[in-house]
Write a protein that holds these residues in place. Structure first.
Motif, PDB file in Angstrom:
ATOM      1  N   VAL A 106       0.014 -31.718 -31.851  1.00 31.59           N
ATOM      2  CA  VAL A 106      -0.047 -30.554 -32.677  1.00 31.59           C
ATOM      3  C   VAL A 106      -1.406 -30.450 -33.242  1.00 31.59           C
ATOM      4  CG1 VAL A 106       0.775 -29.464 -34.982  1.00 31.59           C
ATOM      5  CG2 VAL A 106       2.424 -30.437 -33.149  1.00 31.59           C
ATOM      6  N   ALA A 107      -1.884 -31.577 -33.779  1.00 30.39           N
ATOM      7  CA  ALA A 107      -3.259 -31.754 -34.274  1.00 30.39           C
ATOM      8  C   ALA A 107      -4.408 -31.429 -33.355  1.00 30.39           C
ATOM      9  CB  ALA A 107      -3.358 -33.071 -35.055  1.00 30.39           C
ATOM     10  N   MET A 108      -3.980 -32.029 -32.034  1.00 31.46           N
ATOM     11  CA  MET A 108      -5.014 -31.899 -31.104  1.00 31.46           C
ATOM     12  C   MET A 108      -5.138 -30.275 -30.812  1.00 31.46           C
ATOM     13  SD  MET A 108      -7.471 -32.994 -28.871  1.00 31.46           S
ATOM     14  CE  MET A 108      -7.583 -34.272 -28.016  1.00 31.46           C
ATOM     15  N   THR A 109      -4.160 -29.692 -30.560  1.00 31.12           N
ATOM     16  CA  THR A 109      -3.844 -28.191 -30.173  1.00 31.12           C
ATOM     17  C   THR A 109      -4.616 -27.487 -31.385  1.00 31.12           C
ATOM     18  OG1 THR A 109      -1.958 -28.552 -29.101  1.00 31.12           O
ATOM     19  CG2 THR A 109      -2.511 -26.244 -29.592  1.00 31.12           C
ATOM     20  N   TYR A 110      -4.239 -27.858 -32.588  1.00 29.97           N
ATOM     21  CA  TYR A 110      -5.137 -26.987 -33.535  1.00 29.97           C
ATOM     22  C   TYR A 110      -6.347 -27.121 -33.668  1.00 29.97           C
ATOM     23  CZ  TYR A 110      -6.627 -25.915 -38.175  1.00 29.97           C
ATOM     24  OH  TYR A 110      -7.366 -25.499 -39.541  1.00 29.97           O
ATOM     25  N   PHE A 111      -7.039 -28.509 -33.279  1.00 31.48           N
ATOM     26  CA  PHE A 111      -8.305 -28.441 -33.188  1.00 31.48           C
ATOM     27  C   PHE A 111      -8.803 -27.763 -32.117  1.00 31.48           C
ATOM     28  CE2 PHE A 111      -7.553 -33.210 -34.689  1.00 31.48           C
ATOM     29  CZ  PHE A 111      -7.532 -32.790 -36.233  1.00 31.48           C
ATOM     30  N   LEU A 112      -8.352 -27.552 -31.168  1.00 30.19           N
ATOM     31  CA  LEU A 112      -8.896 -27.035 -29.828  1.00 30.19           C
ATOM     32  C   LEU A 112      -8.991 -25.505 -30.116  1.00 30.19           C
ATOM     33  CD1 LEU A 112      -7.151 -29.068 -27.115  1.00 30.19           C
ATOM     34  CD2 LEU A 112      -9.651 -29.065 -27.477  1.00 30.19           C
ATOM     35  N   VAL A 113      -7.754 -24.997 -30.790  1.00 26.39           N
ATOM     36  CA  VAL A 113      -7.609 -23.497 -31.068  1.00 26.39           C
ATOM     37  C   VAL A 113      -8.593 -23.078 -31.949  1.00 26.39           C
ATOM     38  CG1 VAL A 113      -6.013 -21.665 -31.168  1.00 26.39           C
ATOM     39  CG2 VAL A 113      -5.429 -23.575 -29.404  1.00 26.39           C
ATOM     40  N   TYR A 114      -8.323 -23.776 -33.335  1.00 27.15           N
ATOM     41  CA  TYR A 114      -8.473 -23.005 -34.383  1.00 27.15           C
ATOM     42  C   TYR A 114      -9.729 -23.862 -35.129  1.00 27.15           C
ATOM     43  CZ  TYR A 114      -4.371 -20.680 -33.963  1.00 27.15           C
ATOM     44  OH  TYR A 114      -3.210 -19.845 -33.522  1.00 27.15           O
ATOM     45  N   ALA A 115     -10.004 -25.116 -35.172  1.00 28.11           N
ATOM     46  CA  ALA A 115     -10.743 -25.860 -35.963  1.00 28.11           C
ATOM     47  C   ALA A 115     -12.398 -26.061 -35.367  1.00 28.11           C
ATOM     48  CB  ALA A 115     -10.333 -27.412 -36.077  1.00 28.11           C
ATOM     49  N   THR A 116     -12.410 -26.743 -34.396  1.00 31.93           N
ATOM     50  CA  THR A 116     -13.918 -26.881 -33.883  1.00 31.93           C
ATOM     51  C   THR A 116     -13.887 -26.517 -32.543  1.00 31.93           C
ATOM     52  OG1 THR A 116     -13.265 -29.152 -33.361  1.00 31.93           O
ATOM     53  CG2 THR A 116     -14.188 -28.932 -35.372  1.00 31.93           C
ATOM     54  N   GLY A 117     -12.919 -26.044 -31.780  1.00 36.73           N
ATOM     55  CA  GLY A 117     -12.949 -25.581 -30.328  1.00 36.73           C
ATOM     56  C   GLY A 117     -13.181 -24.187 -30.285  1.00 36.73           C
ATOM     57  N   ALA A 118     -11.927 -23.314 -29.840  1.00 35.22           N
ATOM     58  CA  ALA A 118     -11.963 -22.000 -29.164  1.00 35.22           C
ATOM     59  C   ALA A 118     -12.534 -20.981 -30.483  1.00 35.22           C
ATOM     60  CB  ALA A 118     -10.776 -21.709 -28.558  1.00 35.22           C
ATOM     61  N   ARG A 119     -12.208 -21.203 -31.810  1.00 34.37           N
ATOM     62  CA  ARG A 119     -12.542 -20.252 -32.864  1.00 34.37           C
ATOM     63  C   ARG A 119     -14.066 -20.342 -32.945  1.00 34.37           C
ATOM     64  NH1 ARG A 119     -13.597 -20.387 -37.845  1.00 34.37           N
ATOM     65  NH2 ARG A 119     -13.061 -22.505 -38.221  1.00 34.37           N
ATOM     66  N   LEU A 120     -14.673 -21.334 -33.142  1.00 27.34           N
ATOM     67  CA  LEU A 120     -15.958 -21.479 -33.455  1.00 27.34           C
ATOM     68  C   LEU A 120     -16.940 -21.066 -31.969  1.00 27.34           C
ATOM     69  CD1 LEU A 120     -16.721 -25.030 -35.125  1.00 27.34           C
ATOM     70  CD2 LEU A 120     -16.686 -22.639 -36.094  1.00 27.34           C
ATOM     71  N   LEU A 121     -16.280 -21.340 -30.860  1.00 28.17           N
ATOM     72  CA  LEU A 121     -17.031 -20.920 -29.670  1.00 28.17           C
ATOM     73  C   LEU A 121     -17.197 -19.421 -29.858  1.00 28.17           C
ATOM     74  CD1 LEU A 121     -18.561 -21.566 -27.420  1.00 28.17           C
ATOM     75  CD2 LEU A 121     -16.510 -21.788 -26.058  1.00 28.17           C
ATOM     76  N   GLU A 122     -15.817 -18.722 -30.004  1.00 26.99           N
ATOM     77  CA  GLU A 122     -15.740 -17.101 -30.081  1.00 26.99           C
ATOM     78  C   GLU A 122     -16.717 -16.646 -31.013  1.00 26.99           C
ATOM     79  OE1 GLU A 122     -12.787 -14.978 -28.645  1.00 26.99           O
ATOM     80  OE2 GLU A 122     -12.589 -16.369 -27.021  1.00 26.99           O
ATOM     81  N   GLU A 123     -16.851 -17.112 -32.271  1.00 27.14           N
ATOM     82  CA  GLU A 123     -17.868 -16.576 -33.084  1.00 27.14           C
ATOM     83  C   GLU A 123     -19.126 -16.254 -32.720  1.00 27.14           C
ATOM     84  OE1 GLU A 123     -17.612 -18.838 -36.728  1.00 27.14           O
ATOM     85  OE2 GLU A 123     -15.684 -18.300 -37.118  1.00 27.14           O
ATOM     86  N   SER A 124     -19.731 -17.453 -31.787  1.00 25.78           N
ATOM     87  CA  SER A 124     -20.983 -17.372 -31.352  1.00 25.78           C
ATOM     88  C   SER A 124     -21.077 -16.677 -30.122  1.00 25.78           C
ATOM     89  CB  SER A 124     -21.683 -18.790 -30.887  1.00 25.78           C
ATOM     90  OG  SER A 124     -20.630 -19.349 -29.822  1.00 25.78           O
ATOM     91  N   MET A 125     -19.998 -16.421 -29.209  1.00 21.05           N
ATOM     92  CA  MET A 125     -19.829 -15.809 -27.941  1.00 21.05           C
ATOM     93  C   MET A 125     -19.708 -14.253 -28.267  1.00 21.05           C
ATOM     94  SD  MET A 125     -20.560 -17.551 -25.237  1.00 21.05           S
ATOM     95  CE  MET A 125     -19.949 -16.514 -23.890  1.00 21.05           C
ATOM     96  N   SER A 126     -19.305 -14.133 -29.231  1.00 20.89           N
ATOM     97  CA  SER A 126     -18.910 -12.420 -29.671  1.00 20.89           C
ATOM     98  C   SER A 126     -20.232 -11.667 -29.822  1.00 20.89           C
ATOM     99  CB  SER A 126     -18.004 -12.367 -31.008  1.00 20.89           C
ATOM    100  OG  SER A 126     -18.795 -12.918 -32.031  1.00 20.89           O
ATOM    101  N   ARG A 127     -21.234 -12.468 -30.201  1.00 23.86           N
ATOM    102  CA  ARG A 127     -22.516 -11.478 -30.208  1.00 23.86           C
ATOM    103  C   ARG A 127     -23.050 -11.256 -28.793  1.00 23.86           C
ATOM    104  NH1 ARG A 127     -23.348 -16.390 -33.321  1.00 23.86           N
ATOM    105  NH2 ARG A 127     -22.751 -16.173 -35.291  1.00 23.86           N
ATOM    106  N   ARG A 128     -22.763 -11.885 -27.629  1.00 28.42           N
ATOM    107  CA  ARG A 128     -23.382 -11.362 -26.452  1.00 28.42           C
ATOM    108  C   ARG A 128     -22.695 -10.314 -26.031  1.00 28.42           C
ATOM    109  NH1 ARG A 128     -23.146 -16.742 -22.504  1.00 28.42           N
ATOM    110  NH2 ARG A 128     -23.849 -15.058 -21.358  1.00 28.42           N
ATOM    111  N   PRO A 129     -23.483  -9.584 -25.288  1.00 28.61           N
ATOM    112  CA  PRO A 129     -23.039  -8.133 -24.658  1.00 28.61           C
ATOM    113  C   PRO A 129     -21.777  -8.339 -23.736  1.00 28.61           C
ATOM    114  CG  PRO A 129     -25.424  -8.167 -24.627  1.00 28.61           C
ATOM    115  CD  PRO A 129     -24.741  -9.596 -24.909  1.00 28.61           C
ATOM    116  N   GLY A 130     -20.727  -7.717 -23.572  1.00 32.91           N
ATOM    117  CA  GLY A 130     -19.623  -7.675 -22.731  1.00 32.91           C
ATOM    118  C   GLY A 130     -18.919  -8.637 -22.918  1.00 32.91           C
ATOM    119  N   TYR A 131     -18.944  -9.532 -24.141  1.00 31.79           N
ATOM    120  CA  TYR A 131     -17.894 -10.194 -24.470  1.00 31.79           C
ATOM    121  C   TYR A 131     -16.698  -9.623 -25.028  1.00 31.79           C
ATOM    122  CZ  TYR A 131     -15.986 -14.805 -25.368  1.00 31.79           C
ATOM    123  OH  TYR A 131     -15.108 -15.996 -25.336  1.00 31.79           O
TER     124      TYR A 131
END
Length: 271
Positions: A226-251
């Protein structure tokens, strides 16, 4: 094997040795990161730390030998692939935007902040997520219907490793083609989920937990995946990556048609 120790006494030795290993690993990694000027080297130590814990559990554990070997092999295959992938991915590159953003929100890149927010957090997380492996190393064998649970765990691990490996290979080929410069990767597994590597990671650790859960009291370590999934989805994984990728055209358009985490066929969009 720990001679003369059983049960929770043996677990105490294994978990203590695991904490010591992680402290040394992350201390050395932080020193390397400080020297080269980027702290994303912690990602290289992520898989390596789990491999070390699995080997410690195999060598020190007095529990069922077959399951200790099985978990050690599964973790070693996953962790070695991930370690090499992260090394190749980060070698010669600048800092990962996720860590730049994390440190900027935490008060800067002083060594105290870096140690606390990146390396200590990663080390404690590794220790907690690896509890199924540590606990499984001190308990008895898998019997009866519980063998089905073990087989399901191995199957889920295979699915996760395939998602990670195939997704990473597809992205690597996409980036290697100069024609794709500036484009958003939306092909193959990346058309089914925006984070096939993170989904694969989560599947691997749910699979490892099922293997551990095939013998009591491994099932009690459910908070680890459960903790691993939380890290991957919300903490240091997908959420942070989405924040930086959302600035790119087409994302934004890619987000509309593609699942965030769990794979599913892409949505049809109106031209």
């Amino acid at each position: 094997m720990i001679s003369g120790l059983h049960g929770w006494a043996a677990f105490g030795v294994i978990t203590g040795a695991s904490l010591l290993l992680l402290a040394v690993l992350h201390g050395v990694t932080m020193a390397i990161g400080h020297r080269i000027g980027r702290y994303n080297v912690v990602d290289v130590a992520w898989g390596l730390g789990f491999v070390g814990i699995a080997v410690l559990s195999l060598v020190l554990g007095p529990g069922d030998l077959a399951r200790r070997w099985l978990l050690a092999v599964l973790v070693a295959l996953w962790g070695s692939r991930l370690t090499w992938h992260m090394y190749v991915k980060s070698a010669g590159k600048g800092e990962d935007p996720r860590y730049t953003e994390l440190l900027s929100r935490s008060g800067g890149d002083g060594l105290g902040v870096v140690a606390r927010k990146i390396f200590a957090t990663q080390g404690i997380s590794q220790w907690f997520v690896s509890l199924p492996i540590q606990v499984s190393a001190v308990v008895g064998g898998t019997e009866g219907i519980w063998i089905v649970v073990l087989v399901l765990g191995v199957g889920l691990w295979v699915l996760g490793l395939a998602f990670e490996g195939v997704g990473d290979a597809q992205l690597r080929r996409f980036k290697a083609d100069p024609a794709n410069k500036g484009e958003i990767m939306d092909r193959g597994l990346w058309s089914w989920t925006r984070h096939p590597n993170y989904f694969g990671d989560a599947s691997v650790w749910w699979g490892l937990w099922l293997v551990a859960a095939s013998a009591w009291p491994g099932v009690l370590t459910v908070l680890s995946p459960v903790a691993m999934t939380y890290f991957l989805v919300y903490a240091t994984g997908a959420r942070l990556l989405e924040e930086s990728m959302s600035r790119r055209p087409g994302y934004a358009a890619y987000q509309e048609r593609t699942s965030y985490f769990l794979p599913r066929p892409p949505r049809r969009t109106v031209p």
